[in-house]
Design a protein around this motif. Sequence first.
Motif, PDB file in Angstrom:
ATOM      1  N   ARG A 300       4.688  56.396   2.086  1.00 40.86           N
ATOM      2  CA  ARG A 300       5.534  55.646   3.016  1.00 40.86           C
ATOM      3  C   ARG A 300       6.957  56.195   3.071  1.00 40.86           C
ATOM      4  O   ARG A 300       7.528  56.607   2.063  1.00 40.86           O
ATOM      5  CB  ARG A 300       5.582  54.171   2.614  1.00 40.86           C
ATOM      6  N   GLU A 301       7.528  56.157   4.257  1.00 46.31           N
ATOM      7  CA  GLU A 301       8.891  56.641   4.470  1.00 46.31           C
ATOM      8  C   GLU A 301       9.909  55.833   3.676  1.00 46.31           C
ATOM      9  O   GLU A 301      10.953  56.358   3.276  1.00 46.31           O
ATOM     10  CB  GLU A 301       9.214  56.565   5.958  1.00 46.31           C
ATOM     11  N   ASP A 302       9.641  54.544   3.441  1.00 46.94           N
ATOM     12  CA  ASP A 302      10.597  53.696   2.733  1.00 46.94           C
ATOM     13  C   ASP A 302      10.441  53.766   1.225  1.00 46.94           C
ATOM     14  O   ASP A 302      11.093  53.006   0.506  1.00 46.94           O
ATOM     15  CB  ASP A 302      10.464  52.235   3.199  1.00 46.94           C
ATOM     16  N   GLY A 303       9.605  54.669   0.720  1.00 41.87           N
ATOM     17  CA  GLY A 303       9.476  54.749  -0.729  1.00 41.87           C
ATOM     18  C   GLY A 303       9.064  56.111  -1.250  1.00 41.87           C
ATOM     19  O   GLY A 303       9.235  56.412  -2.420  1.00 41.87           O
ATOM     20  N   GLY A 304       8.530  56.936  -0.388  1.00 38.87           N
ATOM     21  CA  GLY A 304       8.011  58.214  -0.829  1.00 38.87           C
ATOM     22  C   GLY A 304       8.890  59.388  -0.451  1.00 38.87           C
ATOM     23  O   GLY A 304       9.957  59.236   0.134  1.00 38.87           O
ATOM     24  N   SER A 305       8.431  60.575  -0.800  1.00 40.26           N
ATOM     25  CA  SER A 305       9.136  61.815  -0.481  1.00 40.26           C
ATOM     26  C   SER A 305       8.106  62.873  -0.131  1.00 40.26           C
ATOM     27  O   SER A 305       7.079  63.006  -0.809  1.00 40.26           O
ATOM     28  CB  SER A 305       9.974  62.287  -1.672  1.00 40.26           C
ATOM     29  N   ALA A 306       8.373  63.612   0.932  1.00 42.77           N
ATOM     30  CA  ALA A 306       7.429  64.651   1.347  1.00 42.77           C
ATOM     31  C   ALA A 306       7.216  65.675   0.248  1.00 42.77           C
ATOM     32  O   ALA A 306       6.141  66.275   0.139  1.00 42.77           O
ATOM     33  CB  ALA A 306       7.947  65.334   2.620  1.00 42.77           C
ATOM     34  N   ALA A 307       8.225  65.850  -0.609  1.00 37.95           N
ATOM     35  CA  ALA A 307       8.120  66.816  -1.701  1.00 37.95           C
ATOM     36  C   ALA A 307       7.057  66.401  -2.726  1.00 37.95           C
ATOM     37  O   ALA A 307       6.568  67.239  -3.483  1.00 37.95           O
ATOM     38  CB  ALA A 307       9.476  66.982  -2.385  1.00 37.95           C
ATOM     39  N   LYS A 308       6.704  65.119  -2.753  1.00 43.18           N
ATOM     40  CA  LYS A 308       5.736  64.623  -3.735  1.00 43.18           C
ATOM     41  C   LYS A 308       4.315  64.543  -3.177  1.00 43.18           C
ATOM     42  O   LYS A 308       3.420  63.992  -3.824  1.00 43.18           O
ATOM     43  CB  LYS A 308       6.181  63.245  -4.229  1.00 43.18           C
ATOM     44  N   LEU A 309       4.109  65.061  -1.982  1.00 48.55           N
ATOM     45  CA  LEU A 309       2.780  65.053  -1.388  1.00 48.55           C
ATOM     46  C   LEU A 309       1.974  66.228  -1.949  1.00 48.55           C
ATOM     47  O   LEU A 309       1.812  67.267  -1.317  1.00 48.55           O
ATOM     48  CB  LEU A 309       2.875  65.136   0.134  1.00 48.55           C
ATOM     49  N   ASP A 310       1.470  66.069  -3.174  1.00 50.81           N
ATOM     50  CA  ASP A 310       0.692  67.122  -3.810  1.00 50.81           C
ATOM     51  C   ASP A 310      -0.749  67.086  -3.309  1.00 50.81           C
ATOM     52  O   ASP A 310      -1.118  66.275  -2.449  1.00 50.81           O
ATOM     53  CB  ASP A 310       0.754  66.995  -5.332  1.00 50.81           C
ATOM     54  N   GLU A 311      -1.584  67.935  -3.839  1.00 49.37           N
ATOM     55  CA  GLU A 311      -2.963  68.069  -3.356  1.00 49.37           C
ATOM     56  C   GLU A 311      -3.763  66.774  -3.503  1.00 49.37           C
ATOM     57  O   GLU A 311      -4.475  66.377  -2.563  1.00 49.37           O
ATOM     58  CB  GLU A 311      -3.648  69.228  -4.091  1.00 49.37           C
ATOM     59  N   ALA A 313      -2.656  63.689  -3.474  1.00 45.94           N
ATOM     60  CA  ALA A 313      -2.137  62.724  -2.503  1.00 45.94           C
ATOM     61  C   ALA A 313      -2.618  63.074  -1.096  1.00 45.94           C
ATOM     62  O   ALA A 313      -3.029  62.186  -0.337  1.00 45.94           O
ATOM     63  CB  ALA A 313      -0.614  62.696  -2.556  1.00 45.94           C
ATOM     64  N   LEU A 314      -2.586  64.357  -0.740  1.00 51.88           N
ATOM     65  CA  LEU A 314      -3.033  64.762   0.582  1.00 51.88           C
ATOM     66  C   LEU A 314      -4.534  64.552   0.747  1.00 51.88           C
ATOM     67  O   LEU A 314      -4.999  64.180   1.837  1.00 51.88           O
ATOM     68  CB  LEU A 314      -2.671  66.224   0.836  1.00 51.88           C
ATOM     69  N   ALA A 315      -5.295  64.752  -0.320  1.00 48.32           N
ATOM     70  CA  ALA A 315      -6.745  64.517  -0.246  1.00 48.32           C
ATOM     71  C   ALA A 315      -7.028  63.036  -0.012  1.00 48.32           C
ATOM     72  O   ALA A 315      -7.914  62.679   0.782  1.00 48.32           O
ATOM     73  CB  ALA A 315      -7.418  65.005  -1.524  1.00 48.32           C
ATOM     74  N   CYS A 316      -6.280  62.179  -0.670  1.00 44.67           N
ATOM     75  CA  CYS A 316      -6.426  60.735  -0.475  1.00 44.67           C
ATOM     76  C   CYS A 316      -6.054  60.354   0.950  1.00 44.67           C
ATOM     77  O   CYS A 316      -6.780  59.593   1.611  1.00 44.67           O
ATOM     78  CB  CYS A 316      -5.548  59.988  -1.480  1.00 44.67           C
ATOM     79  N   PHE A 317      -4.946  60.896   1.444  1.00 48.12           N
ATOM     80  CA  PHE A 317      -4.526  60.592   2.811  1.00 48.12           C
ATOM     81  C   PHE A 317      -5.556  61.072   3.817  1.00 48.12           C
ATOM     82  O   PHE A 317      -5.892  60.354   4.770  1.00 48.12           O
ATOM     83  CB  PHE A 317      -3.169  61.235   3.105  1.00 48.12           C
ATOM     84  N   ASP A 318      -6.091  62.276   3.626  1.00 47.10           N
ATOM     85  CA  ASP A 318      -7.048  62.827   4.578  1.00 47.10           C
ATOM     86  C   ASP A 318      -8.331  61.998   4.619  1.00 47.10           C
ATOM     87  O   ASP A 318      -8.978  61.907   5.673  1.00 47.10           O
ATOM     88  CB  ASP A 318      -7.366  64.279   4.228  1.00 47.10           C
ATOM     89  N   GLU A 319      -8.693  61.394   3.488  1.00 48.88           N
ATOM     90  CA  GLU A 319      -9.864  60.517   3.472  1.00 48.88           C
ATOM     91  C   GLU A 319      -9.639  59.317   4.391  1.00 48.88           C
ATOM     92  O   GLU A 319     -10.529  58.903   5.133  1.00 48.88           O
ATOM     93  CB  GLU A 319     -10.138  60.047   2.041  1.00 48.88           C
ATOM     94  N   TRP A 320      -8.417  58.752   4.337  1.00 47.69           N
ATOM     95  CA  TRP A 320      -8.072  57.649   5.251  1.00 47.69           C
ATOM     96  C   TRP A 320      -7.939  58.164   6.690  1.00 47.69           C
ATOM     97  O   TRP A 320      -8.426  57.540   7.632  1.00 47.69           O
ATOM     98  CB  TRP A 320      -6.746  57.018   4.806  1.00 47.69           C
ATOM     99  N   CYS A 321      -7.291  59.286   6.846  1.00 47.88           N
ATOM    100  CA  CYS A 321      -6.981  59.836   8.165  1.00 47.88           C
ATOM    101  C   CYS A 321      -8.249  60.161   8.946  1.00 47.88           C
ATOM    102  O   CYS A 321      -8.277  60.036  10.177  1.00 47.88           O
ATOM    103  CB  CYS A 321      -6.118  61.089   8.003  1.00 47.88           C
ATOM    104  N   ASP A 322      -9.310  60.563   8.255  1.00 43.60           N
ATOM    105  CA  ASP A 322     -10.541  60.955   8.924  1.00 43.60           C
ATOM    106  C   ASP A 322     -11.082  59.823   9.795  1.00 43.60           C
ATOM    107  O   ASP A 322     -11.457  60.032  10.952  1.00 43.60           O
ATOM    108  CB  ASP A 322     -11.578  61.372   7.879  1.00 43.60           C
ATOM    109  N   LEU A 323     -11.116  58.607   9.247  1.00 39.98           N
ATOM    110  CA  LEU A 323     -11.603  57.458  10.004  1.00 39.98           C
ATOM    111  C   LEU A 323     -10.537  56.910  10.952  1.00 39.98           C
ATOM    112  O   LEU A 323     -10.829  56.511  12.087  1.00 39.98           O
ATOM    113  CB  LEU A 323     -12.067  56.354   9.040  1.00 39.98           C
ATOM    114  N   ALA A 324      -9.277  56.901  10.497  1.00 39.56           N
ATOM    115  CA  ALA A 324      -8.190  56.379  11.335  1.00 39.56           C
ATOM    116  C   ALA A 324      -8.050  57.177  12.623  1.00 39.56           C
ATOM    117  O   ALA A 324      -7.847  56.612  13.705  1.00 39.56           O
ATOM    118  CB  ALA A 324      -6.873  56.392  10.553  1.00 39.56           C
ATOM    119  N   ALA A 325      -8.160  58.501  12.540  1.00 40.70           N
ATOM    120  CA  ALA A 325      -8.020  59.348  13.729  1.00 40.70           C
ATOM    121  C   ALA A 325      -9.168  59.107  14.703  1.00 40.70           C
ATOM    122  O   ALA A 325      -8.962  59.083  15.922  1.00 40.70           O
ATOM    123  CB  ALA A 325      -7.967  60.821  13.320  1.00 40.70           C
ATOM    124  N   ASP A 326     -10.379  58.933  14.186  1.00 42.35           N
ATOM    125  CA  ASP A 326     -11.512  58.604  15.057  1.00 42.35           C
ATOM    126  C   ASP A 326     -11.229  57.327  15.836  1.00 42.35           C
ATOM    127  O   ASP A 326     -11.438  57.251  17.051  1.00 42.35           O
ATOM    128  CB  ASP A 326     -12.781  58.408  14.216  1.00 42.35           C
TER     129      ASP A 326
END
Length: 412
Positions: A300-311, A313-326
């Motif tokens: 989240r923009e109100d608590g996170g940092s793009a610098a902390k988006l490690d592999e 975290a991105l794998a977790c996001f992509d799991e959500w994104c796969d269904l959300a984008a559909d």
Amino acid sequence: MSVGSTFNAFVGNATHRGGNQIGVKHYNERLILSLIQEAGALSKAEIARITHLSSTTITIIVNRLLEEGYLRKKDVIRGRIGQPSTPIEIAPDGAISIGVKIGRRSLDLLALSFDRRVIAKKSFAYDALDADVVSGLMGTAFDSLKDDLSRVQKSRLVGVGIAAPTAIESGIAVIGDPGGASPRWREADMVARVEETSGLSAVVLNDADAACLAEIDFRRENRNRSMVYFYVSTLIGGSVVLEGNLITGHTGNAGAVGAIPLKLGSHNRSPAPARLSQAASLDRLEVLAAQHKLPMKTFREDGGSAAKLDEPALACFDEWCDLAADALALAAISGTSFIEADSVVVDGVLLRPLLDRLIVSVRERVAGYDLEGIIIPEFRVGSIGFNARAIGAALVPLNEQFAPDNKVVLKS
């Protein structure tokens, strides 16, 4: 695009001009304020040329607005052909509005200057949206925000806009989590509480509509365009814009995209999410994050940092994104089929790189549909992010008091 054509796109067509009669004095004042807000500093001669008002009328109105503190003079420009000119610009402290976002996890307040700058901001977190908890925070929240304003800024406060998740129950507008166990809040009671604690008049609108209003105001090239708008937060929200007007519907529920079905009726036993809110809201990402032992603030923009988006975290996001984008692709195509939208905009509380990732995925899913007969709109990420809801709320009192006509105003 020239200043004149840009302004005409904002306030109306070329036949919509100011007049010199006393009866339209207030309209002409708003016309001039909006022109300078849109175009930047202008001389009186430039204002007269663009608005088609007489030089005498312009002088009278501009002098009055200078005296009342809504405009201010810049340094005289010399060395050009003709007489020296004095540009006139918006006085940043000429009018200050407060935007309040009542969210499902936090209460956020900000003060917006007349020239659209955030000059103060406060945030108060809680576990769940509860009327009693939020009501108890109001006094402290407004006192804390006002402490960051100067004496002059406090004296120029014009009102409060409130952005909140809203619903209609038995003909009564309420605020709260749909189906949540916490007490709900009637809109009228909440407005009364805000007015009591702030000492200002208040108006409420749906939080996604507020975010969309900010998008329209800050992306002025879209003032006369149609848009399908999504705001991704704990629960996804949305809005509909027709030719620059934000459409709210007669109950304020237009654009309630969370209820969009993703499959056929009850005979369909598919385990896939049945509604857009179940597939593309961040409460689902929060569950996945917990399973991966990741804090939700990572995303989240109100608590996170793009610098902390490690592999991981991105794998977790992509799991959500796969269904959300559909789900978003289906909703976007459906929405733009009805209104022939010029653009589909996705904004939200996610970090910008994650929103970029989401919109790329949505574009890819859209390309997989049979799009014959559909004019494909522009798909893009919103301009503002986390603060969009509070900024949009703060714009409402400013628009009510200073906008020249019904452009960029809520329409039922």
